[in-house]
Scaffold this motif. Structure first.
Motif, PDB file in Angstrom:
ATOM      1  N   UNK A   5       0.830  -1.209   0.000  1.00 26.89           N
ATOM      2  CA  UNK A   5       0.000   0.000   0.000  1.00 26.89           C
ATOM      3  C   UNK A   5       0.864   1.258   0.000  1.00 26.89           C
ATOM      4  N   UNK A   6       1.937   1.237   0.772  1.00 30.52           N
ATOM      5  CA  UNK A   6       2.839   2.389   0.838  1.00 30.52           C
ATOM      6  C   UNK A   6       3.542   2.606  -0.503  1.00 30.52           C
ATOM      7  N   UNK A   7       4.023   1.520  -1.116  1.00 23.70           N
ATOM      8  CA  UNK A   7       4.706   1.633  -2.404  1.00 23.70           C
ATOM      9  C   UNK A   7       3.752   2.152  -3.482  1.00 23.70           C
ATOM     10  N   UNK A   8       2.523   1.678  -3.467  1.00 20.97           N
ATOM     11  CA  UNK A   8       1.523   2.156  -4.429  1.00 20.97           C
ATOM     12  C   UNK A   8       1.258   3.639  -4.214  1.00 20.97           C
ATOM     13  N   UNK A   9       1.169   4.059  -2.968  1.00 26.45           N
ATOM     14  CA  UNK A   9       0.932   5.480  -2.663  1.00 26.45           C
ATOM     15  C   UNK A   9       2.083   6.351  -3.156  1.00 26.45           C
ATOM     16  N   UNK A  10       3.323   5.882  -3.003  1.00 27.77           N
ATOM     17  CA  UNK A  10       4.489   6.632  -3.478  1.00 27.77           C
ATOM     18  C   UNK A  10       4.433   6.759  -5.002  1.00 27.77           C
ATOM     19  N   UNK A  11       4.135   5.655  -5.681  1.00 27.11           N
ATOM     20  CA  UNK A  11       4.039   5.687  -7.143  1.00 27.11           C
ATOM     21  C   UNK A  11       2.943   6.659  -7.588  1.00 27.11           C
ATOM     22  N   UNK A  12       1.779   6.578  -6.963  1.00 31.00           N
ATOM     23  CA  UNK A  12       0.674   7.482  -7.327  1.00 31.00           C
ATOM     24  C   UNK A  12       1.071   8.942  -7.099  1.00 31.00           C
ATOM     25  N   UNK A  13       1.766   9.208  -6.014  1.00 31.66           N
ATOM     26  CA  UNK A  13       2.194  10.573  -5.707  1.00 31.66           C
ATOM     27  C   UNK A  13       3.130  11.089  -6.798  1.00 31.66           C
ATOM     28  N   UNK A  14       4.068  10.261  -7.248  1.00 31.22           N
ATOM     29  CA  UNK A  14       5.000  10.679  -8.308  1.00 31.22           C
ATOM     30  C   UNK A  14       4.247  11.023  -9.589  1.00 31.22           C
ATOM     31  N   UNK A  15       3.269  10.208  -9.963  1.00 29.97           N
ATOM     32  CA  UNK A  15       2.493  10.478 -11.176  1.00 29.97           C
ATOM     33  C   UNK A  15       1.624  11.721 -11.000  1.00 29.97           C
ATOM     34  N   UNK A  16       1.076  11.926  -9.819  1.00 29.16           N
ATOM     35  CA  UNK A  16       0.301  13.149  -9.552  1.00 29.16           C
ATOM     36  C   UNK A  16       1.188  14.385  -9.698  1.00 29.16           C
ATOM     37  N   UNK A  17       2.404  14.324  -9.156  1.00 29.13           N
ATOM     38  CA  UNK A  17       3.346  15.441  -9.293  1.00 29.13           C
ATOM     39  C   UNK A  17       3.637  15.703 -10.770  1.00 29.13           C
ATOM     40  N   UNK A  18       3.916  14.646 -11.535  1.00 24.67           N
ATOM     41  CA  UNK A  18       4.221  14.803 -12.955  1.00 24.67           C
ATOM     42  C   UNK A  18       3.053  15.453 -13.692  1.00 24.67           C
ATOM     43  N   UNK A  19       1.849  14.953 -13.448  1.00 24.46           N
ATOM     44  CA  UNK A  19       0.674  15.481 -14.154  1.00 24.46           C
ATOM     45  C   UNK A  19       0.390  16.930 -13.773  1.00 24.46           C
ATOM     46  N   UNK A  20       0.798  17.342 -12.569  1.00 32.63           N
ATOM     47  CA  UNK A  20       0.595  18.724 -12.124  1.00 32.63           C
ATOM     48  C   UNK A  20       1.750  19.632 -12.546  1.00 32.63           C
ATOM     49  N   UNK A  21       2.762  19.047 -13.190  1.00 35.21           N
ATOM     50  CA  UNK A  21       3.926  19.833 -13.593  1.00 35.21           C
ATOM     51  C   UNK A  21       4.876  20.141 -12.451  1.00 35.21           C
ATOM     52  N   UNK A  22       4.746  19.419 -11.336  1.00 37.10           N
ATOM     53  CA  UNK A  22       5.596  19.610 -10.164  1.00 37.10           C
ATOM     54  C   UNK A  22       6.819  18.698 -10.269  1.00 37.10           C
ATOM     55  N   UNK A  23       7.795  19.126 -11.065  1.00 37.92           N
ATOM     56  CA  UNK A  23       8.986  18.304 -11.302  1.00 37.92           C
ATOM     57  C   UNK A  23       9.793  18.123 -10.020  1.00 37.92           C
ATOM     58  N   UNK A  24       9.898  19.165  -9.207  1.00 34.83           N
ATOM     59  CA  UNK A  24      10.617  19.037  -7.927  1.00 34.83           C
ATOM     60  C   UNK A  24       9.992  17.949  -7.059  1.00 34.83           C
TER      61      UNK A  24
END
Length: 135
Positions: A5-24
């Motif tokens: 569950x934690x690993x899935x949450x980390x992956x989802x967070x990275x994709x959310x950042x990418x889609x929002x243009x939050x490269x940092x």
């Protein structure tokens, strides 16, 4: 082996950042040892290749932004087992040099350890991308 569950949450967070243009935000989730592999011929797809750590991933994302306008990017499924998360999705991008678009389904295999990406392997429709990159 990490918590699924934690690993899935980390992956989802990275994709959310990418889609929002939050490269940092994306780069904060990349381990220094992370190997990030993008398929394709570098002479046609300048962002293709192997990158290491946050600096390398930042370089990849910069090349990608220089090369294409992403008009749609949708991770649809996150499938986790142990430290691995497989992300299935689709995207449409317009090649900036040619003005041609490519739509594709893709898969990304991510290894997450201690809340950070340690490996990323893209599986993309490189034929569609090359066709869009060819005048």
């Amino acid at each position: 082996m990490g918590d699924i569950a934690e690993n899935t949450a980390v992956a989802k967070k990275a994709y959310e950042h990418f889609m929002a243009g939050n490269i940092e935000g994306v780069l904060e989730l990349i381990d220094e040892s992370c190997e990030w592999v993008i398929p394709g011929p570098p002479d046609k797809l300048p962002w293709a290749g192997s990158y290491r750590g946050p600096a390398g991933v930042g370089q990849f994302l910069g090349k990608l932004a220089e090369g294409v306008d992403m008009t749609a990017f949708e991770p649809r499924e996150f499938i986790a087992q142990g430290d691995k998360v497989i992300v299935l999705g689709s995207s449409t991008a317009t090649n900036k040099a040619t003005g041609k678009s490519a739509s594709q389904d893709w898969a990304h295999a991510v290894t997450i350890i201690d809340g950070k990406f340690h490996a990323f392997q893209g599986y993309d429709d490189t034929a569609a991308e090359v066709a869009a990159a060819t005048p």
